[in-house]
Structure formats: structure tokens, C-alpha cells
Design a protein around this motif. Structure first.
Motif, PDB file in Angstrom:
ATOM      1  N   THR A  34       0.835  -1.187   0.000  1.00 24.28           N
ATOM      2  CA  THR A  34       0.000   0.000   0.000  1.00 24.28           C
ATOM      3  C   THR A  34       0.874   1.244   0.000  1.00 24.28           C
ATOM      4  OG1 THR A  34      -0.082  -0.157   2.399  1.00 24.28           O
ATOM      5  CG2 THR A  34      -1.961  -1.050   1.196  1.00 24.28           C
ATOM      6  N   GLY A  35       0.280   2.340  -0.492  1.00 29.09           N
ATOM      7  CA  GLY A  35       1.006   3.609  -0.549  1.00 29.09           C
ATOM      8  C   GLY A  35       0.868   4.380   0.751  1.00 29.09           C
ATOM      9  N   HIS A  36       1.254   5.655   0.704  1.00 26.25           N
ATOM     10  CA  HIS A  36       1.269   6.501   1.907  1.00 26.25           C
ATOM     11  C   HIS A  36      -0.045   6.500   2.664  1.00 26.25           C
ATOM     12  CE1 HIS A  36       5.182   7.853   1.036  1.00 26.25           C
ATOM     13  NE2 HIS A  36       4.840   8.464  -0.085  1.00 26.25           N
ATOM     14  N   GLU A  37      -1.138   6.696   1.915  1.00 23.44           N
ATOM     15  CA  GLU A  37      -2.431   6.818   2.603  1.00 23.44           C
ATOM     16  C   GLU A  37      -3.166   5.497   2.648  1.00 23.44           C
ATOM     17  OE1 GLU A  37      -3.180  10.176   0.267  1.00 23.44           O
ATOM     18  OE2 GLU A  37      -1.677  11.043   1.602  1.00 23.44           O
ATOM     19  N   GLY A  38      -2.434   4.425   2.561  1.00 24.11           N
ATOM     20  CA  GLY A  38      -3.054   3.115   2.661  1.00 24.11           C
ATOM     21  C   GLY A  38      -3.734   2.660   1.385  1.00 24.11           C
ATOM     22  N   GLN A  39      -3.613   3.451   0.301  1.00 25.11           N
ATOM     23  CA  GLN A  39      -4.255   3.011  -0.940  1.00 25.11           C
ATOM     24  C   GLN A  39      -3.409   1.899  -1.558  1.00 25.11           C
ATOM     25  OE1 GLN A  39      -2.272   5.500  -0.793  1.00 25.11           O
ATOM     26  NE2 GLN A  39      -1.430   6.117  -2.765  1.00 25.11           N
ATOM     27  N   PRO A  40      -4.099   0.878  -2.089  1.00 25.71           N
ATOM     28  CA  PRO A  40      -3.358  -0.270  -2.616  1.00 25.71           C
ATOM     29  C   PRO A  40      -2.508   0.102  -3.842  1.00 25.71           C
ATOM     30  CG  PRO A  40      -5.694  -0.429  -3.160  1.00 25.71           C
ATOM     31  CD  PRO A  40      -5.554   0.754  -2.260  1.00 25.71           C
ATOM     32  N   ILE A  41      -1.335  -0.482  -3.947  1.00 29.38           N
ATOM     33  CA  ILE A  41      -0.498  -0.274  -5.134  1.00 29.38           C
ATOM     34  C   ILE A  41      -0.639  -1.504  -6.021  1.00 29.38           C
ATOM     35  CG2 ILE A  41       1.838   0.118  -5.988  1.00 29.38           C
ATOM     36  CD1 ILE A  41       2.530   1.261  -3.255  1.00 29.38           C
ATOM     37  N   PRO A  42      -1.237  -1.335  -7.207  1.00 19.09           N
ATOM     38  CA  PRO A  42      -1.469  -2.516  -8.051  1.00 19.09           C
ATOM     39  C   PRO A  42      -0.194  -2.962  -8.763  1.00 19.09           C
ATOM     40  CG  PRO A  42      -2.203  -0.538  -9.181  1.00 19.09           C
ATOM     41  CD  PRO A  42      -1.702  -0.089  -7.843  1.00 19.09           C
ATOM     42  N   LEU A  43      -0.160  -4.253  -9.065  1.00 20.92           N
ATOM     43  CA  LEU A  43       0.846  -4.765  -9.999  1.00 20.92           C
ATOM     44  C   LEU A  43       0.086  -4.915 -11.319  1.00 20.92           C
ATOM     45  CD1 LEU A  43       3.771  -5.985 -10.288  1.00 20.92           C
ATOM     46  CD2 LEU A  43       2.693  -8.211  -9.984  1.00 20.92           C
ATOM     47  N   ILE A  44       0.467  -4.107 -12.302  1.00 22.88           N
ATOM     48  CA  ILE A  44      -0.305  -4.083 -13.541  1.00 22.88           C
ATOM     49  C   ILE A  44       0.186  -5.176 -14.477  1.00 22.88           C
ATOM     50  CG2 ILE A  44      -0.975  -2.689 -15.534  1.00 22.88           C
ATOM     51  CD1 ILE A  44      -0.506  -0.212 -13.749  1.00 22.88           C
ATOM     52  N   VAL A  45      -0.680  -6.150 -14.739  1.00 21.91           N
ATOM     53  CA  VAL A  45      -0.253  -7.246 -15.610  1.00 21.91           C
ATOM     54  C   VAL A  45      -0.707  -7.042 -17.059  1.00 21.91           C
ATOM     55  CG1 VAL A  45      -0.032  -8.940 -13.760  1.00 21.91           C
ATOM     56  CG2 VAL A  45      -2.200  -8.729 -14.949  1.00 21.91           C
ATOM     57  N   ARG A  46      -1.799  -6.273 -17.239  1.00 14.38           N
ATOM     58  CA  ARG A  46      -2.152  -5.909 -18.618  1.00 14.38           C
ATOM     59  C   ARG A  46      -2.654  -4.473 -18.604  1.00 14.38           C
ATOM     60  NH1 ARG A  46      -6.568  -9.361 -21.057  1.00 14.38           N
ATOM     61  NH2 ARG A  46      -7.859  -7.629 -20.372  1.00 14.38           N
ATOM     62  N   LYS A  47      -2.054  -3.678 -19.441  1.00 12.45           N
ATOM     63  CA  LYS A  47      -2.404  -2.257 -19.437  1.00 12.45           C
ATOM     64  C   LYS A  47      -3.758  -2.032 -20.094  1.00 12.45           C
ATOM     65  CE  LYS A  47       1.858  -1.554 -20.979  1.00 12.45           C
ATOM     66  NZ  LYS A  47       3.003  -0.960 -21.609  1.00 12.45           N
ATOM     67  N   ARG A  48      -4.237  -0.803 -19.918  1.00 16.48           N
ATOM     68  CA  ARG A  48      -5.542  -0.484 -20.470  1.00 16.48           C
ATOM     69  C   ARG A  48      -5.571  -0.654 -21.992  1.00 16.48           C
ATOM     70  NH1 ARG A  48      -8.060   4.987 -18.491  1.00 16.48           N
ATOM     71  NH2 ARG A  48      -6.007   5.030 -17.527  1.00 16.48           N
ATOM     72  N   ASP A  49      -4.449  -0.400 -22.654  1.00 17.49           N
ATOM     73  CA  ASP A  49      -4.423  -0.538 -24.114  1.00 17.49           C
ATOM     74  C   ASP A  49      -4.242  -1.992 -24.555  1.00 17.49           C
ATOM     75  OD1 ASP A  49      -1.791  -1.182 -23.651  1.00 17.49           O
ATOM     76  OD2 ASP A  49      -0.935   0.606 -24.572  1.00 17.49           O
ATOM     77  N   GLY A  50      -4.285  -2.911 -23.596  1.00 20.49           N
ATOM     78  CA  GLY A  50      -4.194  -4.328 -23.957  1.00 20.49           C
ATOM     79  C   GLY A  50      -2.768  -4.867 -23.983  1.00 20.49           C
ATOM     80  N   GLY A  51      -1.781  -3.983 -23.847  1.00 16.38           N
ATOM     81  CA  GLY A  51      -0.387  -4.420 -23.910  1.00 16.38           C
ATOM     82  C   GLY A  51       0.063  -5.027 -22.581  1.00 16.38           C
ATOM     83  N   PHE A  52       0.937  -6.012 -22.687  1.00 19.58           N
ATOM     84  CA  PHE A  52       1.533  -6.582 -21.474  1.00 19.58           C
ATOM     85  C   PHE A  52       2.809  -5.808 -21.183  1.00 19.58           C
ATOM     86  CE2 PHE A  52      -0.461 -10.307 -23.625  1.00 19.58           C
ATOM     87  CZ  PHE A  52      -1.477 -10.483 -22.716  1.00 19.58           C
ATOM     88  N   GLY A  53       3.141  -5.652 -19.938  1.00 20.00           N
ATOM     89  CA  GLY A  53       4.338  -4.875 -19.614  1.00 20.00           C
ATOM     90  C   GLY A  53       5.399  -5.682 -18.887  1.00 20.00           C
ATOM     91  N   TYR A  54       6.258  -4.942 -18.231  1.00 16.26           N
ATOM     92  CA  TYR A  54       7.401  -5.490 -17.495  1.00 16.26           C
ATOM     93  C   TYR A  54       6.965  -6.504 -16.442  1.00 16.26           C
ATOM     94  CZ  TYR A  54      11.942  -5.002 -15.023  1.00 16.26           C
ATOM     95  OH  TYR A  54      13.162  -5.200 -14.431  1.00 16.26           O
ATOM     96  N   ALA A  55       5.864  -6.196 -15.732  1.00 13.91           N
ATOM     97  CA  ALA A  55       5.416  -7.079 -14.645  1.00 13.91           C
ATOM     98  C   ALA A  55       4.934  -8.422 -15.200  1.00 13.91           C
ATOM     99  CB  ALA A  55       4.304  -6.411 -13.842  1.00 13.91           C
ATOM    100  N   ALA A  56       4.163  -8.372 -16.281  1.00 14.93           N
ATOM    101  CA  ALA A  56       3.671  -9.626 -16.868  1.00 14.93           C
ATOM    102  C   ALA A  56       4.861 -10.476 -17.306  1.00 14.93           C
ATOM    103  CB  ALA A  56       2.769  -9.326 -18.062  1.00 14.93           C
ATOM    104  N   THR A  57       5.858  -9.820 -17.889  1.00 12.58           N
ATOM    105  CA  THR A  57       7.044 -10.548 -18.334  1.00 12.58           C
ATOM    106  C   THR A  57       7.743 -11.203 -17.148  1.00 12.58           C
ATOM    107  OG1 THR A  57       7.300  -8.924 -20.084  1.00 12.58           O
ATOM    108  CG2 THR A  57       9.184 -10.332 -19.635  1.00 12.58           C
TER     109      THR A  57
END
Ligand code: ARG
Length: 570
Positions: A287-310
Motif C-alpha cells: 500500500t502507498g502513503h495513505e493506505g491506498q493499494p499499489i497494483p501490480l499491472i499485468v495488462r495495461k488499459r491498451d491491452g499491452g503486457f508490460g514489465y510485470a507480466a514478463t
């Protein structure tokens, strides 16, 4: 020791006495204090009980209890000589193969295509290589992997830029591909347009899609970019003596075919969920400073996979297909959250057995000689080759000064080995988590904790042995009382396996460096006090030759683990 502890204190089954070299005696136990605490006993009482149970045999000469609960141990002189004899008779120097049967993946170096390797890649490359060599020397099966940054949006940008600047496109001209310097400049030019021109950014994103769907023309340019970069990286690896070759390439692109499957497995397991059009893994632990969750993004909004998915595909492949029971990631500290998230997601997905250890192994930063972030005068990143050249020049001056008679060709070869060794040693001798300053004068100095000093120490030892008329295989006379300088040297040589075990546990190669520096100093003190070849008594000479030979083998073994050439002359 362990048997004595067991008799004195039946809990736990496998007590660790933590016997270490000590200034108070030859050895001291550090393990009694925690054991006493566990057993609810007074530490001193337990120490006394352990000492009562100790069988001295022909190993121990004196054992005393020191408050609050240490045991000081002095071993017999004969035992000291016997271990010298045993190590010399063993091609493994008494180290054994404690890592046999384990498979470790070491993920290191991992520069990015179309950019020069810069000083930021130095630590990952040399620390990773030292750990790979160390684990291999101790019997582990080591799988080196160079997780090259060879995939992602930046390639769309580069290829699109080339397409729109036909004058730059060597491919279209039918030329050989340019060097890495040109690519580096191209990258910066393309980036500048990408960051300011949204239309170009859009066209670049389309180009990524073309690359990912295998468009032949796009893929051909991409291949060329990768090949050109690899040629430059391999040249640096060869020069550094780093054991990475094309065979160890496991770039991000190689996981591309697995991404869709990995992501759908995460979705099916309910681990990845949709959020704002993207697919993300959430975990209360991140979680971040104010307790908001920090996501691990496995597929971006544009449909592309990124560093985390790899990295998720990578970790699954390593555990399930490569059969790794330990995976080390030599990546700088800024990616620490990323790895914690990836490891946690992989565990939740059940891809890592309970016995699989995954570790992010971060390291401090290399600073300029002024202690500020390392930059060129114009504010750019410093290319690794220019640093290596500077160190080799510095080493050449030091070696030529010391030995003006060296023929030019030999001087060049020695300067290269000493300069490269100096850079690696300066890095490896710094505690992993600590920043250090890149100071050529200091790292090539003949005196002090430097690679050059250790290489020089090795040449001195080798030269004594070369001059020995009776060869180096002397019988050890265990009944001779050792000189104090012989005794501490022998005990230090005996400590090598413990130091390597600690290095594996902490993944800190500087422990090996510190050990070797101490070894060189102890050898020097020994040699000052104990003439070797001119010793009158042949038994004394034999024992000193044996110590000299074991010191040489240990120093050369340690330098080899650090990936530094053990020179015969300088
Ligand atoms: N190429 C990446 C970078 O320069 C490092 C990759 C590290 N390895 C990994 N499995 N993520 O930041």
C-alpha cells in the motif's frame, strides 16, 4: 562441539554453536547465548556444562568459559598443521560441494537494447557474476540468465523513428547496422520526439502492435537493433571476463509467447482483477502513503503486457521448467517493490513450491569521484567502456612505474588485467548495499585494499614457489611448533570455507574480498618473519612451503570467484 551441546542441552535437535575465529583465542562460540535463552538457562551455566562435555581429543588444547556465555577455544599446534596438510591434499581445498544438488538461476546484467551499457549496469554484472561463480564452485547447478531489455514500447518508438527518417535507416540503405553509439544517439533523438509529439507517440504505439503481431519488416529492424546491441554488450562481457554469452540470453522478448497464458491463469485463479480497464493484482501488503493499494499491472488499459507480466512469466518458467530452487535477481534497489509484488503474486498462484527461494539482491549506487551521481560533463550517463579505459590507463602507469623493464606487449596485457581487476575489485569489495565513489587513482593503487594489491601479492607468492628448488609439494611436519605468524596464517586459511558459506548465505561477495585482503596481509607478515626458501631446517622449510602453496591456491581460488585474473608476474 555440537555433540557436546546436545549432551549439555538436548534442545534443539540441530544446535548451531557458531564457532568463529576470535581475537581472544583461536575460536569462540557465539551460539551458546541464544541456545541458553531458548532453553531458559543461564548462559554461563550452559557454557560450563558444554565445556564439561567436550572431548578434547587431539584437536583442542585449551577451552575456557568467558562471560556471559562464550566458550574460548584454542586448538593444538598439530591440529593446525594437519588442516594445512588436508587442504593441500584436496583439489577442492577442503571446501567440498555443499551446494551440490541445488539449481540456482542468477538473473544479472540485463542491460537495455539500443542503449549503451552504463555505470549503472556495472554492479549487477560483476556482483551477479561473482555469485554465479561462487555457487558453481560450491557444486550448485547455476543457470545464468541475461534478462535483456529487448521488448516493449521503446522499440515501437525507435522503429517508427527510423521509418520516418529514411536517411538514418541503414536497413533501407542496405548497409551494415551502425554501432551502439549511433543507436544510443538514435534512442535519445526518438525519445525527445516521443515525449513531445503525441501523434508520433500514437504512431509508435501502433508500431509496437506491428512488432508484437510479427510484421516482417518491423521484426527485421528489431532483430538488427538487438544484434547490434548484443555485439557491444558481448565485447564488454569479454573484456570484463564476465561469464555471460549469447547462450545465457533470456531477454524479455523470449517470454512474449507465454504472456497471454500467464495472465489468463492469474485471472482464472482470481488473482488478477480488472481495475479501470487494466488487469491488476492487488495485495494488502503493498500500500502507498495513505493506505491506498499499489497494483501490480499485468495488462495495461491498451491491452499491452508490460514489465510485470514478463517477470511473472519469467518466474513461472524458472521454477516450473528450469527446476530452480533458488532464483537471484541482481537488480538495483529501486525495483524492490516490483519484485516483492511479483514474488507474492507468484506464490499466490502456486508457481513456487515452498522450498523455492526467490530473492531480490539489490545494491548501492556507483557515484562519481566527487560523491555526486555519476554523470558526464554534459549531464549524460557515463558509458562503461570509457570507465574501463580510464582504469586500464591508470593501472598501466602504476605497473610501468613499479617495473620499468616490462616489454610493451607484456605491459599492455598486465595493465588490462590490472585495470579491469581494479574496477571489479573496487565494486566487489564494497558492501553490497553501500554506495561507493568511482575513483581510478584509489582503485589502481598498489597499496591498500585494491585488486592491484591482491594481484601483486599473488605474483610474489607465485615467484617464491617458482624459485623453490624442491618444488611445491612438501611434506607437512605436524609436530613442529609453528611460529605465531605461521599459526595465524594457517588458521586464516582454514577459515576460507566458513567465509564462502557466509557469502552464500548473505549473497555478499565483499566478504570474499575482505578475506583475501586479510590473507595477503597475513602472508606478507609471515614472509617477513619466516624465511621460506632460506630456512635452514628442511622440515621448517617444508612446512613454510606448504603454507605458501596453500596461500597461493586459496588466493587464486578467491580471485577466480571474484572474476579477477591471478597474475603470475607484474
Ligand atoms: N532491464 C532491466 C533494467 O535495466 C533489468 C531487468 C532485471 N531482471 C528482471 N527479471 N526484471 O531495469
Amino acid at each position: 562441539m555440537v555433540a557436546a551441546i546436545r549432551r549439555a542441552c538436548p534442545q534443539p535437535e540441530q544446535p548451531d554453536a557458531m564457532v568463529r575465529r576470535s581475537d581472544h583465542a583461536d575460536f569462540q562460540t557465539n551460539g551458546i547465548l541464544p541456545l541458553a535463552k531458548q532453553a531458559g538457562q543461564q548462559p554461563r551455566d550452559l557454557a560450563v556444562a558444554v565445556v564439561d562435555q567436550l572431548d578434547h581429543g587431539d584437536l583442542l588444547s585449551e577451552v575456557t568459559v568467558a562471560s556471559p556465555g562464550f566458550v574460548n577455544i584454542t586448538v593444538t599446534d598439530a591440529a593446525v598443521w594437519r588442516q594445512v596438510e588436508q587442504r593441500l591434499a584436496d583439489s577442492l581445498l577442503g571446501l567440498g560441494q555443499p551446494e551440490a544438488g541445488s539449481t540456482t538461476v542468477v538473473d544479472y546484467s540485463a542491460p537495455n537494447v539500443a542503449k549503451q551499457m552504463h555505470v549503472g549496469h556495472l554492479r549487477s554484472t560483476v556482483i551477479g557474476d561473482a555469485l554465479a561463480r561462487l555457487l558453481e564452485a560450491l557444486g550448485a547447478t547455476v543457470i545464468r540468465q541475461n534478462h535483456l531489455g529487448d521488448w516493449g514500447t521503446q522499440f515501437g518508438m525507435l522503429i517508427q523513428y527510423l521509418d520516418e527518417h529514411p536517411d538514418l535507416d541503414w536497413h533501407r540503405r542496405g548497409d551494415h547496422s551502425p554501432g551502439i553509439d549511433t543507436l544510443d544517439a538514435l534512442y535519445r533523438a526518438a525519445r525527445a520526439v516521443f515525449d513531445t509529439d503525441t501523434d508520433f507517440a500514437d504512431r509508435s504505439r501502433k508500431r509496437v502492435v506491428a512488432l508484437q503481431s510479427g510484421d516482417a519488416a518491423t521484426v527485421a529492424v528489431w532483430r538488427d537493433l538487438v544484434r547490434t546491441s548484443m555485439e557491444a554488450f558481448n565485447a564488454i562481457y569479454r573484456r570484463l571476463g564476465v561469464s555471460l554469452t549469447d547462450e545465457h540470453l533470456a531477454g524479455e522478448s523470449s517470454y512474449n509467447p507465454l504472456l497471454a497464458d500467464v495472465v489468463s491463469a492469474l485471472v482464472e485463479a482470481g488473482i488478477a482483477v480488472e481495475s479501470d480497464g487494466a488487469l491488476c493484482v492487488f495485495d494488502d501488503r503493498f500500500t502507498g502513503h495513505e493506505g491506498q493499494p499499489i497494483p501490480l499491472i499485468v495488462r495495461k488499459r491498451d491491452g499491452g503486457f508490460g514489465y510485470a507480466a514478463t517477470d511473472l512469466a519469467t518466474i513461472r518458467h524458472r521454477a516450473q521448467d528450469l527446476g530452480a530452487d533458488r532464483v537471484l535477481y541482481l537488480v538495483d534497489a529501486r525495483q524492490s517493490l516490483h519484485f516483492r509484488q511479483v514474488f507474492a503474486a507468484a506464490r499466490r498462484a502456486g508457481w513456487l513450491g515452498d522450498d523455492v527461494e526467490v530473492r531480490h539482491v539489490p545494491f548501492g549506487t556507483v557515484l562519481g569521484a566527487d560523491g555526486k551521481p555519476f554523470k558526464t560533463r554534459s549531464g549524460g550517463t557515463v558509458a562503461l567502456t570509457s570507465l574501463l579505459d580510464a582504469a586500464v590507463d591508470g593501472a598501466r602507469a602504476v605497473v610501468a612505474d613499479k617495473n620499468p623493464e616490462l616489454p610493451a606487449a607484456e605491459l599492455d596485457a598486465i595493465a588490462e588485467a590490472a585495470g579491469i581487476g581494479a574496477v571489479k575489485y573496487a565494486d566487489l569489495s564494497t558492501a553490497r548495499g553501500t554506495d561507493y565513489r568511482f575513483n581510478v587513482d584509489k582503485m589502481v593503487a598498489l597499496n591498500g585494499n585494491t585488486g592491484v594489491y591482491l594481484q601483486y601479492a599473488h605474483t610474489r607468492i607465485a615467484s617464491i614457489l617458482r624459485k623453490s628448488p624442491t618444488g611445491t609439494h612438501a611434506a607437512v611436519h605436524v609436530d613442529l611448533p609453528p611460529h605465531p605468524a605461521e599459526r595465524v596464517l594457517a588458521l586464516h586459511l582454514d577459515d576460507y570455507s566458513r567465509v564462502l558459506a557466509d557469502t552464500v548465505e548473505q549473497l555478499e561477495p565483499h566478504r570474499v574480498a575482505t578475506y583475501l585482503f586479510e590473507l595477503a596481509k597475513l602472508f606478507s607478515a609471515f614472509y617477513e618473519n619466516c624465511p621460506v626458501l632460506s630456512a635452514a631446517d628442511s622440515a621448517v622449510r617444508g612446512n613454510r612451503l606448504a603454507l605458501t602453496e596453500l596461500a597461493r591456491r586459496t588466493l587464486s581460488h578467491g580471485l577466480c570467484i571474484l572474476g579477477i585474473t591471478a597474475l603470475e608476474r607484474m
